[in-house]
Enzyme design. Structure first.
Site, PDB file in Angstrom:
ATOM      1  N   ARG A 161       0.867  -1.169   0.000  1.00  0.00           N
ATOM      2  CA  ARG A 161       0.000   0.000   0.000  1.00  0.00           C
ATOM      3  C   ARG A 161       0.901   1.214   0.000  1.00  0.00           C
ATOM      4  NH1 ARG A 161       2.291   1.699   3.748  1.00  0.00           N
ATOM      5  NH2 ARG A 161       0.733   3.310   3.846  1.00  0.00           N
ATOM      6  N   GLY A 162       0.290   2.402  -0.151  1.00  0.00           N
ATOM      7  CA  GLY A 162       1.108   3.602  -0.323  1.00  0.00           C
ATOM      8  C   GLY A 162       1.286   3.826  -1.817  1.00  0.00           C
ATOM      9  N   ALA A 163       1.037   5.068  -2.255  1.00  0.00           N
ATOM     10  CA  ALA A 163       0.945   5.337  -3.690  1.00  0.00           C
ATOM     11  C   ALA A 163       2.175   4.911  -4.507  1.00  0.00           C
ATOM     12  CB  ALA A 163       0.618   6.814  -3.904  1.00  0.00           C
ATOM     13  N   ARG A 223      -7.133  -0.717  -7.238  1.00  0.00           N
ATOM     14  CA  ARG A 223      -7.495   0.347  -6.283  1.00  0.00           C
ATOM     15  C   ARG A 223      -7.617   1.650  -7.085  1.00  0.00           C
ATOM     16  NH1 ARG A 223      -4.245   0.828  -0.731  1.00  0.00           N
ATOM     17  NH2 ARG A 223      -6.144   1.909  -0.087  1.00  0.00           N
ATOM     18  N   GLN A 278      -2.292   2.347   9.814  1.00  0.00           N
ATOM     19  CA  GLN A 278      -0.984   2.416   9.149  1.00  0.00           C
ATOM     20  C   GLN A 278       0.013   3.265   9.933  1.00  0.00           C
ATOM     21  OE1 GLN A 278      -3.929   2.754   7.664  1.00  0.00           O
ATOM     22  NE2 GLN A 278      -3.893   2.204   5.501  1.00  0.00           N
ATOM     23  N   ASP A 332      -1.899  10.430  -2.275  1.00  0.00           N
ATOM     24  CA  ASP A 332      -2.170   9.364  -3.255  1.00  0.00           C
ATOM     25  C   ASP A 332      -2.409   9.923  -4.650  1.00  0.00           C
ATOM     26  OD1 ASP A 332      -3.066   8.311  -0.475  1.00  0.00           O
ATOM     27  OD2 ASP A 332      -2.616   6.579  -1.741  1.00  0.00           O
ATOM     28  N   ASN A 346      -5.430  12.203   0.189  1.00  0.00           N
ATOM     29  CA  ASN A 346      -4.591  11.376   1.068  1.00  0.00           C
ATOM     30  C   ASN A 346      -5.512  10.629   2.038  1.00  0.00           C
ATOM     31  OD1 ASN A 346      -1.967  10.451   1.880  1.00  0.00           O
ATOM     32  ND2 ASN A 346      -2.170  11.669   3.732  1.00  0.00           N
ATOM     33  N   LYS A 347      -4.921   9.814   2.871  1.00  0.00           N
ATOM     34  CA  LYS A 347      -5.676   8.960   3.797  1.00  0.00           C
ATOM     35  C   LYS A 347      -6.748   9.756   4.534  1.00  0.00           C
ATOM     36  CE  LYS A 347      -5.441   5.444   4.182  1.00  0.00           C
ATOM     37  NZ  LYS A 347      -6.372   4.536   3.458  1.00  0.00           N
TER      38      LYS A 347
HETATM   39  O1  MRU Z   1      -4.565   3.021   2.060  1.00  0.00           O
HETATM   40  P1  MRU Z   1      -3.071   3.235   1.990  1.00  0.00           P
HETATM   41  O2  MRU Z   1      -2.334   2.694   3.149  1.00  0.00           O
HETATM   42  O3  MRU Z   1      -2.528   2.772   0.651  1.00  0.00           O
HETATM   43  O4  MRU Z   1      -2.922   4.814   2.029  1.00  0.00           O
HETATM   44  C1  MRU Z   1      -1.630   5.358   1.970  1.00  0.00           C
HETATM   45  C2  MRU Z   1      -1.606   6.834   2.118  1.00  0.00           C
HETATM   46  O5  MRU Z   1      -2.615   7.467   2.263  1.00  0.00           O
HETATM   47  C3  MRU Z   1      -0.263   7.493   2.013  1.00  0.00           C
HETATM   48  O6  MRU Z   1      -0.238   8.653   2.788  1.00  0.00           O
HETATM   49  C4  MRU Z   1      -0.010   7.894   0.551  1.00  0.00           C
HETATM   50  O7  MRU Z   1      -0.180   6.790  -0.301  1.00  0.00           O
HETATM   51  C5  MRU Z   1       1.344   8.451   0.348  1.00  0.00           C
HETATM   52  S1  MRU Z   1       2.564   7.184   0.428  1.00  0.00           S
HETATM   53  C6  MRU Z   1       4.084   7.890   0.176  1.00  0.00           C
END
Ligand code: MRU
Length: 368
Positions: free
Chosen positions: A53-55, A94, A207, A248, A258-259
């Site tokens: 996970r994470g962009a 996703r 996370q 993201d 973002n999250k």
């Molecule tokens: O749902 P996730 O864990 O994939 O969400 C991740 C985030 O929101 C991060 O802040 C974002 O992807 C930036 S990662 C460098």
């Protein structure tokens, strides 16, 4: 990054199996388990179920997914319709992080002109590996450009550490190395600047509490896990000098997905006159969009993630406990959009800029 004396990345290519491997992040911080992405279905499951996970990491995984589609194509590696279909399945895994489509399309465009299956496989692997190395380098540069921000604050502080608040995990586990939001923290810490990080737990999947806290702890950085709702309170009491988060997808006008919960942190930061920065590599800009609130697709996930708190049982397997009444519905919006007007600035691999189209394009003039 260094984990107990071993250099680790959340994704790597294994020359023996000729397939990519990842850390299964669902079991961190308590178990460090690896997973083999040896089919397109495995790639899709890893992205959807959030092994990865994470962009930027989702982007790198999607890129390797194109390689896996070719490598495991059962004789269909020169059938463009089949390969494009497999790429679309990966891109649909996703919706919010733009890096996924970016990574898949970049490898797809690289392989299509090749005239043999063998050269397509080689080209897909080389391009995926190039993406991984570029993203690592981008994050290193984000760290250097963000360092000056922390240095400036450190110089003006009379005593105590620079207190930085972050949300979710935008660390090396979410990228390849260094992270985005965490890169300036690692860089500042390694230069001897006294920092302390407030880590939002980041419900529902935690996370922050599970991954950011683990990363920072492994690097020796002072940090404190707080509830998602604590940010406003500690900002009002002078306990936060700077907010840095990842993203993201960010529009060319500076709206930031973002999250879930990031928007509320930005509002609280604005109300308390605290700088709110977003760190991102260029692969996270969506150059086609101008209106983040209306045009960025926001993922909604299984309400089970809200109603059931996850953890590991005594055998180290994933388990969960239910919190609300079984009959209560729940809604799981995974991301939100912070409008550009609440963002103090961006930290990118090319430097820092304001959250306006003109300022972003001054760093990326080729997108004008
Ligand atoms: O749902 P996730 O864990 O994939 O969400 C991740 C985030 O929101 C991060 O802040 C974002 O992807 C930036 S990662 C460098």
């Amino acid at each position: 990054m260094n984990v107990d004396g071993k250099q680790m990345r959340p994704i790597w290519f294994d020359a023996e199996s000729k397939t990519p491997w990842v850390i299964d992040q669902r079991k961190l911080p308590h178990r460090l388990i690896k997973a083999n992405l040896d089919s397109v279905d495995a790639v899709i499951e890893a992205i959807q179920e959030m092994f990865v996970r994470g962009a930027p990491l989702i982007g790198a995984t999607g890129a390797f997914g194109v390689y896996v589609a070719l490598f495991k194509s059962n004789g269909k590696g020169m059938n463009n319709d089949h390969i494009i279909h497999e790429c679309q399945r990966i891109k649909d895994a996703r919706p919010t992080a733009v890096n996924l489509a970016w990574g898949v399309d970049r490898v797809l465009q690289t392989i299509l002109p090749h005239e043999t299956h063998g050269t397509r496989i080689t080209a897909a692997l080389e391009e995926s590996l190039a993406i991984v190395e570029e993203e690592a380098e981008n994050c290193k540069r984000i760290g250097l450009h963000g360092l000056s921000l922390i240095e400036e604050i450190s110089r003006t502080k009379k005593n105590g550490p620079v207190n930085i608040l972050t949300h979710c995990n935008a660390g090396w586990l979410a990228t390849v190395e260094y992270g985005t939001a965490t890169a300036p923290m690692y860089t500042a810490f390694d230069k001897g600047i006294d920092i302390h990080v407030w880590v939002d737990e980041t419900r529902p999947l935690n996370q922050g509490a599970r991954l950011t806290a683990w990363e920072l702890g492994k690097h020796g950085i002072a940090h404190t896990v707080i509830t998602d709702n604590a940010g406003g309170h500690i900002m009002q009491h002078g306990m936060v000098d700077l907010v840095i988060v990842g993203t993201d997808r960010t529009t060319r006008t500076g709206d930031v997905a973002n999250k879930i919960g990031t928007y509320l942190k930005a509002l609280a930061a604005k109300d308390n006159n605290i700088p709110f920065y977003v760190a991102l590599p260029s692969s996270t800009f969506d150059w086609t969009l101008r209106d983040g609130i209306n045009d960025i697709p926001i993922e909604t996930r299984d309400p089970h993630e809200i109603t059931h708190i996850q953890g590991l049982d005594k055998n180290g397997e994933l388990t969960s406990v239910m919190v609300p009444p079984a009959s209560s519905p729940a809604a799981n919006h995974a991301f939100d959009v912070t409008p550009a007007r609440l963002v103090s600035g961006f930290i990118t691999e090319r430097g820092r800029c304001d959250a306006s189209e003109a300022s972003i394009l001054s760093l990326f003039p080729e997108r004008t």
